[in-house]
Design an enzyme around this catalytic site. Structure first.
Site, PDB file in Angstrom:
ATOM      1  N   ASP A 152       0.660  -1.276   0.104  1.00 46.35           N
ATOM      2  CA  ASP A 152       0.184  -0.013  -0.021  1.00 46.35           C
ATOM      3  C   ASP A 152       0.862   1.385   0.031  1.00 46.35           C
ATOM      4  O   ASP A 152       1.810   1.404   0.724  1.00 46.35           O
ATOM      5  CB  ASP A 152      -0.746   0.065   1.142  1.00 46.35           C
ATOM      6  CG  ASP A 152      -1.571  -1.088   1.685  1.00 46.35           C
ATOM      7  OD1 ASP A 152      -1.623  -2.183   0.860  1.00 46.35           O
ATOM      8  OD2 ASP A 152      -2.143  -1.266   2.837  1.00 46.35           O
ATOM      9  N   GLU A 181     -10.258  -2.311   4.367  1.00 48.45           N
ATOM     10  CA  GLU A 181      -8.908  -1.971   4.934  1.00 48.45           C
ATOM     11  C   GLU A 181      -8.792  -0.434   4.342  1.00 48.45           C
ATOM     12  O   GLU A 181      -9.483   0.053   3.431  1.00 48.45           O
ATOM     13  CB  GLU A 181      -7.922  -2.574   4.091  1.00 48.45           C
ATOM     14  CG  GLU A 181      -7.992  -4.226   4.718  1.00 48.45           C
ATOM     15  CD  GLU A 181      -7.003  -5.088   4.146  1.00 48.45           C
ATOM     16  OE1 GLU A 181      -6.222  -5.772   5.079  1.00 48.45           O
ATOM     17  OE2 GLU A 181      -6.675  -5.290   2.784  1.00 48.45           O
TER      18      GLU A 181
HETATM   19  C1  FRU Z   1      -3.860  -3.711   2.899  1.00 53.52           C
HETATM   20  C2  FRU Z   1      -3.152  -4.081   4.240  1.00 53.52           C
HETATM   21  C3  FRU Z   1      -3.300  -3.145   5.205  1.00 53.52           C
HETATM   22  C4  FRU Z   1      -2.090  -3.355   6.079  1.00 53.52           C
HETATM   23  C5  FRU Z   1      -1.244  -3.514   5.038  1.00 53.52           C
HETATM   24  C6  FRU Z   1      -0.123  -4.491   5.725  1.00 53.52           C
HETATM   25  O1  FRU Z   1      -3.220  -4.051   1.651  1.00 53.52           O
HETATM   26  O2  FRU Z   1      -3.629  -5.452   4.569  1.00 53.52           O
HETATM   27  O3  FRU Z   1      -4.527  -3.266   5.890  1.00 53.52           O
HETATM   28  O4  FRU Z   1      -2.064  -2.236   7.074  1.00 53.52           O
HETATM   29  O5  FRU Z   1      -1.870  -4.186   4.290  1.00 53.52           O
HETATM   30  O6  FRU Z   1       0.848  -4.627   5.026  1.00 53.52           O
END
Ligand code: FRU
Length: 527
Positions: free
Chosen positions: A60, A241
């Site tokens: 992300d 998320e």
């Molecule tokens: C989304 C996610 C978030 C988390 C991160 C961990 O892709 O699962 O919710 O904070 O990636 O890398």
């Protein structure tokens, strides 16, 4: 995360056994930036103008803000492998969101945990007290994720924390009082805090994802947070998320709406993960959506965790964001060797009222056009048989700007097809009868890394009820981003051909296709 993908759980398990105290800090010498001048842009499948880490794993986008002429981009980063692992925040900056300078890793794991996703804001009034009135601090909000707690199933292993920078985002100090939002209710998925200033109540509002909902909190100083409310939708029990909350002005009016972005972790329209949004009202306490269901910010398989930049200057006033150009279904097994994943092109979002409903349009930021070279012009042309397009540059590093005269076209469907010498192809089709576009990547490359990746055709709804269809398609070696009718539909999709695509053609079925004057631009690398 454990439900996400088996490989992830194995990696987590191995690492949590090895790291006795939460998350061990990786060596400080390890930076996302490799200062050696060896060009990574020669590597197979390496995008030529999308942001990629020089090496290792990225997911992300995080903590994006604009400050003193620079757009900052942080990202979920594991510097020790090309698969997901204990997360750090990698960092890069740019003056145009297109050409990036890699900077040292900004946030490392510590005794509370690893550094999961979140946002950052410029605290212009120094409400936090971490800076001065002359030097506004920049505050990052992120989730501390503790693998030991996860393994022990404590359920409170995700907590919200702060870090601050007083040098414009290069060096970061973690707040001594972390976490600022502990996980008292023991919610297993409790993460990705992002903050926005709420002018009417003079408070910071933090939104985070808590399994199948988001939670809102308010604070005068970014340190002391008060819970406000939950927002969920009936009957949707998918994992949410990376939420984002911001205001948008409706184009052509003075009306202001609130937009809530949430990324959905399974069963997106074309499988796996995708970014969605709600338009509605936020009164400083509660978010109320105008419609019961979310809309999709991007219909393709490969735009996840899309979030926006904070502190874009008021005289610019654009809503700018970027997404992770992959999908958890296969992100960790895609066939790139030294790094994994790219970001989407940076995009500008606009809000339009379409038939009494609000809809976000997204397009690459205007700055993107600096990459364009001299275009090949295609005169008005009738297509029926498969027709190769004359391009004197690489079709796999180019922007296609097609205008289709729907009034004069009789074909019930038409296709744009990319091919290579290995007999592989990537096809974008438009079916007027079904009112859909579809993407066929089932024959797009070597098939040995994931069944999921090659399984289905991918669709998006298209409105053919008008005189002209505008198709803008940007191809960068291993991805396309398609923008229909000024961004009414956007569609992002990745692929991994054994050889670069070197041919592009148009064809039509059951009649003729009338192509109005169109253009194809070569695109420069950001190397
Ligand atoms: C989304 C996610 C978030 C988390 C991160 C961990 O892709 O699962 O919710 O904070 O990636 O890398």
């Amino acid at each position: 995360m454990t439900s996400k993908i088996n490989i992830t759980s194995i990696v987590i398990l191995l690492l949590s056994v090895a790291l006795a105290c939460g998350c061990k800090q990786s060596s400080k010498e390890k930076v996302a930036a490799d200062s050696s001048k060896v060009s990574v842009y020669k590597e197979k499948h390496r995008p030529q103008f999308h942001f990629t880490p020089q090496a290792n794993w990225m997911n992300d986008p995080n903590g994006m803000f604009y400050f003193e002429g620079k757009y900052h981009l942080f990202y979920q980063y594991f510097p020790d492998s090309t698969v997901w692992g204990p997360m750090h925040w990698g960092h890069a900056e740019s003056s145009d969101m297109i050409h990036w300078d890699h900077l040292p890793i900004a946030l490392f794991p510590d005794s509370i945990g690893c550094i999961f996703s979140g946002g950052a804001i410029v605290d212009n009034k120094n409400t936090s007290g971490f800076g001065t009135d002359q030097v506004p601090p920049i505050i990052a909000t992120f989730t501390h994720h503790d693998f030991v707690g996860e393994k022990a199933k404590t359920n409170d292993f995700q907590k919200q924390s702060l870090a601050y920078s007083t040098d414009g985002g290069v060096h970061w100090e973690k707040y001594k009082g972390n976490p600022v939002i502990p996980n008292k209710e023991k919610i297993k998925d409790f993460r990705d805090p992002k903050v926005v200033w709420h002018e009417a109540t003079q408070k910071w509002i933090l939104v985070l994802a808590a399994y199948d909902r988001v939670k809102f909190y308010a604070s005068p100083n970014l340190i002391d947070w008060q819970f406000l409310s939950d927002f969920a939708i009936e009957g949707d029990s998918r994992l949410w998320e990376c939420p984002d909350l911001f205001q948008m002005k409706v184009e052509g009016s003075n009306e202001i709406k609130w937009v809530l972005i949430v990324s959905i972790q399974k069963e997106a329209p074309n499988g796996g993960t995708a970014t969605s949004y709600f338009v509605g009202e936020f009164d400083g306490k509660k978010f109320a959506a105008d419609r019961a269901k979310q809309k999709w910010l991007d219909w393709g398989t490969d735009n996840y965790a899309f979030v926006t930049w904070n502190n874009v200057p008021a005289d610019d006033n654009r809503v700018l964001g970027i997404g992770w150009m992959s999908n958890w279904q296969y992100a960790q097994v895609v066939p790139t060797e030294k790094w994994r994943s790219a970001m989407t092109l940076p995009r500008e979002l606009t809000l339009l009222k379409v038939e009494n409903d609000y809809q976000i349009f997204s397009l690459p930021v205007a700055e993107f056009s600096v990459l364009r070279g001299q275009p090949t012009l295609i005169e008005k042309k009738v297509v029926s048989e498969k027709t190769m397009l004359p391009v004197s540059f690489s079709p796999s590093q180019a922007e296609y700007d097609f205008r289709i005269d729907l009034d004069e076209s009789t074909a019930s469907s038409f296709d744009i097809e990319f091919e290579n010498s290995a007999g592989e192809s990537y096809l974008v089709g438009f079916n007027r009868k079904d009112g859909k576009m579809y993407v066929d990547r089932t024959q797009s490359g070597k098939q040995d890394f994931s069944k999921e990746f090659y399984k289905d055709l991918h669709h998006a709804p298209i409105n053919f009820n008008k005189s002209e269809l505008h198709i803008r398609l940007i191809m960068d070696v291993a991805s396309v981003e398609i923008f229909i009718d000024n961004g009414a539909v956007s569609f992002t999709s990745i692929f991994f051909p054994s050889e670069k695509y070197d041919k592009v053609s148009l064809s039509a079925a059951d009649g003729n296709l009338l192509l109005s004057e169109s253009r194809i631009y070569p695109l420069n690398s950001i190397e």
